[in-house]
Design a protein around this motif. Sequence first.
Motif, short mmCIF file in Angstrom:
data_model
loop_
_atom_site.label_atom_id
_atom_site.label_comp_id
_atom_site.label_asym_id
_atom_site.label_seq_id
_atom_site.Cartn_x
_atom_site.Cartn_y
_atom_site.Cartn_z
N LYS A 1 0.96 -1.16 0.11
CA LYS A 1 -0.04 -0.16 0.03
C LYS A 1 0.77 1.32 0.04
O LYS A 1 2.18 1.32 0.48
CB LYS A 1 -1.11 -0.02 1.22
CG LYS A 1 -1.77 -1.33 1.09
CD LYS A 1 -1.32 -2.39 1.61
CE LYS A 1 -2.66 -3.62 1.77
NZ LYS A 1 -1.93 -4.79 1.82
N ALA A 2 0.16 2.52 -0.55
CA ALA A 2 1.17 3.75 -0.59
C ALA A 2 1.53 3.86 0.98
O ALA A 2 0.82 3.82 1.90
CB ALA A 2 0.23 4.81 -1.13
N ASN B 1 -8.14 7.61 -1.50
CA ASN B 1 -8.19 7.09 -2.91
C ASN B 1 -9.29 8.18 -3.57
O ASN B 1 -10.23 8.47 -2.89
CB ASN B 1 -8.88 5.70 -2.94
CG ASN B 1 -7.80 4.47 -2.81
OD1 ASN B 1 -6.58 4.85 -3.26
ND2 ASN B 1 -8.21 3.44 -2.31
N HIS C 1 -4.15 4.17 -4.54
CA HIS C 1 -3.15 4.05 -3.43
C HIS C 1 -3.05 2.64 -2.55
O HIS C 1 -2.16 2.47 -1.74
CB HIS C 1 -3.16 5.04 -2.53
CG HIS C 1 -3.26 6.67 -3.28
ND1 HIS C 1 -2.09 6.96 -3.84
CD2 HIS C 1 -4.05 7.57 -3.39
CE1 HIS C 1 -2.55 8.25 -4.50
NE2 HIS C 1 -3.57 8.46 -4.25
N SER C 2 -4.25 1.98 -2.50
CA SER C 2 -4.40 0.89 -1.84
C SER C 2 -3.84 -0.61 -2.63
O SER C 2 -3.86 -1.42 -1.80
CB SER C 2 -5.82 0.69 -1.29
OG SER C 2 -6.66 0.70 -2.05
N THR C 3 -3.57 -0.44 -3.88
CA THR C 3 -3.09 -1.64 -4.58
C THR C 3 -2.17 -1.19 -5.77
O THR C 3 -2.13 -0.02 -5.93
CB THR C 3 -4.32 -2.29 -5.16
OG1 THR C 3 -4.93 -1.35 -6.16
CG2 THR C 3 -5.37 -2.56 -4.39
N ASP C 4 -1.48 -2.37 -6.36
CA ASP C 4 -0.49 -2.20 -7.29
C ASP C 4 0.53 -0.82 -7.33
O ASP C 4 0.86 -0.07 -7.84
CB ASP C 4 -1.67 -1.85 -8.53
CG ASP C 4 -0.39 -2.07 -9.93
OD1 ASP C 4 0.20 -2.92 -10.00
OD2 ASP C 4 -0.81 -1.19 -10.67
N GLN C 5 1.19 -0.99 -5.99
CA GLN C 5 2.12 -0.22 -5.89
C GLN C 5 3.31 -0.74 -6.33
O GLN C 5 3.84 -1.73 -6.46
CB GLN C 5 2.36 0.25 -4.31
CG GLN C 5 1.05 0.71 -3.49
CD GLN C 5 0.67 1.96 -4.05
OE1 GLN C 5 1.39 2.92 -4.10
NE2 GLN C 5 -0.62 2.04 -4.78
N GLU D 1 6.37 -1.05 -5.36
CA GLU D 1 7.48 -1.73 -4.66
C GLU D 1 6.88 -3.33 -4.59
O GLU D 1 7.67 -4.06 -3.91
CB GLU D 1 7.41 -1.15 -2.90
CG GLU D 1 7.62 -0.07 -2.94
CD GLU D 1 6.73 1.03 -2.99
OE1 GLU D 1 6.95 2.17 -2.08
OE2 GLU D 1 5.80 0.92 -3.54
#
Length: 533
Positions: free
Chosen positions: A207-208, A214, A234-238, A240
């Motif tokens: 997560k961010a 969001n 911002h809660s998925t697919d970051q 890192e």
Amino acid sequence: MTALWWQAGVIYQIYPRSFQDTNDDGIGDLTGIGRRLEYLVSLGVDAIWISPVYPSPMVDFGYDVADYCDVDPRFGTLADFDDLLMQAHRRGLKVLLDFVPNHTSDQHPWFVESRSSRENQKRNWYIWRDPAADGGPPNNWISDFGGSAWQWDKATRQYYYHAFLKEQPDLNWRHPAVQAAMYDVMRFWFDRGVDGFRIDVLWHMLKAADFPDNPPNPAYRSEMGEMHRLLQLHSTDQPEVHRIAADMREIADSYGARGQSERVLIGEVYLPVDRLMQYYGDTRPEVHLPFNFQLIDTPWGARSLAALIANYEAALPSGGWPNWVLGNHDRPRVAAKRGQAQARVAAVLLLTLRGTPTLYYGDELGLSDVGIEPSQVRDPRELREPGLALGRDPVRTPMPWDESENAGFTTVKPWLPLNADWPTRNVARMTEDSQSILTLYRRLIALRRNCLALSTGDFVLLSGEGEILAYERRHDAERLIVALNFGGRPHRLQLPDWARGSRLLLSTVDDATLVEGGAILLRSNEGVVLRAG
């Protein structure tokens, strides 16, 4: 190419609660899967993926894990699993487990420690945040099952984050100790001989770091479910998360490097194609197969499918191997969405496209979604957002094996109701029917196994018109044509000059399809496979 087993093979997903009960509790178990291995061999699949069997309170039916290194007593014991693995390997079947790294159960010992005090050494193994200035949740993030994704803990006066149910707190994958512990879980199962993992919600794991709100979804409609009210920016697919996926791949590859069978990682990633492709890896390899779910939701027509296939093939990175999925334990069954006639066409599509196909148990019988009465609902998603048809119970119902009581699945009342047509739509009855969809699946899988053009060969789209999708599969001198009619009217398809004199290998209707004069007459809702020469 010299194909690895997971490239040339067919994967079969088993939802263990619904496959075969052997201890008379109405719930399937590991011994039951072992009892049905000969069926899987006769079907022709190469690997089974088993949905979670870890110890769990079963609030989300196994996706709330309380111990990653054991088996829930409902399914059996660790010894039962070892026996199943041995039996499967003896029959040439690979075994994949569901790995659930994003979150645990709130009853997992790690979380029990984490919530015991702010000073506990495992406090930061999970995501804890102070309230917002108004005392409410730290941000506006929404759970995938509706409602805030933040749960207040009165004892320690902080919120913890849960992307799904409040009983499923998210692990903090930015913590090195969490990474080390979860990598050890992978090694535990690899050391036992497991051939790979399907990684649950891989794109959710990071997560961010600063937890911004969001943004709203401008396309939101209430029937989509509350989770879609915001874009999960911002809660998925970051960025890192890709290092984590690469670390997992390194562990998997280390077993193959020891001279053992190649291990495979399959990532559950619901993202647009351009972002999906990033999970193959760039500077470091990541998962072998980021699940490609496009066939489930795309408009079901020849032109839209042709565009989808072409765009997906073009987007694949160098060395990236494609894969295709028609359904799973979370999505409506293909027969429910497309109807029985087109479910047969879909079977041909799934098993003749270039790449690894994953087949969901029961789809080979043409099972449709089963009607679930309100009093029978078990799925927490449906219980939280009733009336939106988001529940997953209809696609998780017991496998119908024969015409005996409870379709041979159990001797007692099953945990979910059977399909209403189970007396005729069952394995035993359909095995005897040369025109059944089960027979079609068996023939397709056998054809795929015997034809390198289908299992690993090249793919070329052919010109088509109207509701006809046609493509070539080829390997060296072997050239096949697949032609699919997505419409309700017959259509004459002119074959390329090189395909004149082709002979019919298979039809979804019967083997009386007319091939003459350099053309083929496709009947309504028919799919065929032809061999040139």
